[in-house]
Design an enzyme around this catalytic site. Structure first.
Site, short mmCIF file in Angstrom:
data_model
loop_
_atom_site.label_atom_id
_atom_site.label_comp_id
_atom_site.label_asym_id
_atom_site.label_seq_id
_atom_site.Cartn_x
_atom_site.Cartn_y
_atom_site.Cartn_z
N SER A 1 0.87 -1.18 0.00
CA SER A 1 0.00 0.00 0.00
C SER A 1 0.91 1.23 0.00
CB SER A 1 -0.85 -0.01 1.28
OG SER A 1 -1.41 1.25 1.54
N TYR B 1 -1.67 -1.04 10.51
CA TYR B 1 -1.67 -1.21 9.05
C TYR B 1 -0.36 -0.67 8.46
CZ TYR B 1 -3.77 -1.13 4.31
OH TYR B 1 -4.05 -1.33 2.97
#
Ligand code: NAD
Length: 260
Positions: free
Chosen positions: A142, A155
């Site tokens: 990401s 995350y």
């Protein structure tokens, strides 16, 4: 060149993983489909791919928080399909909350699914790839593997870790015909981000679509969400012979998010 190879795509029952499954299946790549889906529904999904693309498929719903379940997935998949030639570590979850109150169980789950599962799947895939002298490992990281955002400690940590894992394994496999890359998407239109959109809609008292636009443009200069299919085609390119010299890379497709 890719026809007849076998890909395992974790989290391919939804979003980016499902779109990637279609992109690879179109090239005649056999698929191990995987995700948190009931057995009957998963088998039906696998059969629909087999019929639509004339490929071999198998479905497994191993929970990636459970290392024994991952071992079971590989035992089953390799027995039916032979070795895994292409591994796409895509499954992931999100939870947004300030570090002060971030729940330990959410931290553990995000690290387990978004990072540790990739360690296990890579370890189980490498013997077959080494024996064949060919392999492709693509880790769906990401932009949050490259930069941080508020309230995403677990995350961001997991995705930074996944990029580190990508680099380390790329070095170890560089002479064996195996490439290992991470891709770093910005906003992609999938169910993963619906909670974040709903929170914004509530906080800002706006409709879902307006909240979606506000979420995208807060960080990403390109004012639109990516279609999951774009990520699938990027992954397909990384599987190709043209990409054989790309390894150890963390590759953004992020609408200039990390250009700032
Ligand atoms: P999604 O929610 O649509 O799909 C997630 C998939 O992971 C599903 O198939 C689900 O069953 C599977 N999964 C979740 N928990 C699991 C578990 N415990 N065991 C096994 N499978 C599990 O999400 P998505 O947006 O398609 O996300 C795919 C990947 O892309 C994730 O790693 C995510 O972090 C990454 N990503 C998404 C975006 C985005 O904007 N959507 C941006 C950058 C990166």
């Amino acid at each position: 060149m890719l026809q007849g190879k076998t890909a395992l795509i974790t989290g391919s029952t939804s979003g980016i993983g499902l779109a990637t499954a279609h992109a690879l299946a179109e090239q005649g790549i056999n698929l191990v489909l995987h995700g948190l889906m009931g057995e009957a529904e998963g088998i039906a999904l696998a059969e629909s791919f087999a019929t639509q693309y004339s490929i071999n498929t198998v479905f497994d719903n191993a929970n990636l928080m459970d290392s024994q379940a991952i071992i079971g997935l590989f035992d089953r998949a390799t027995k039916i399909m032979g070795s895994i030639d292409i591994l796409v570590n895509n499954a992931g979850i999100q939870h947004t909350e300030a570090i002060d109150t971030f729940p330990e169980n959410k931290w553990d789950a995000i690290i387990a699914i978004n990072l540790t599962a990739a360690f296990h799947t890579i370890q189980k895939s490498l013997p077959g790839m080494k024996a064949n002298g060919w392999g492709r490992i693509i880790n769906v990281a990401s932009v949050h593997g490259l930069v941080a955002s508020l309230n995403k400690s677990a995350y961001v940590s997991a995705k930074h870790g996944l990029i580190g894992l990508t680099k380390a394994v790329a070095l170890e496999c560089a002479e064996q015909g195996i490439t290992v890359n991470a891709i770093c998407p910005g906003w992609v239109d999938t169910p993963l981000i619906n909670n974040q959109i709903n929170e914004i809609a509530q906080q800002q008292q706006v409709e879902f679509d307006q909240a979606k636009y506000n979420l995208v443009t807060a960080k990403q200069p390109l004012p639109e969400m990516m279609d999951p299919r774009q990520i699938g085609e990027f992954i397909l390119f990384l599987c190709s012979d043209s990409a054989r010299s790309m390894t150890g890379s963390a590759l953004p497709m992020d609408g200039a998010w990390t250009a700032q």
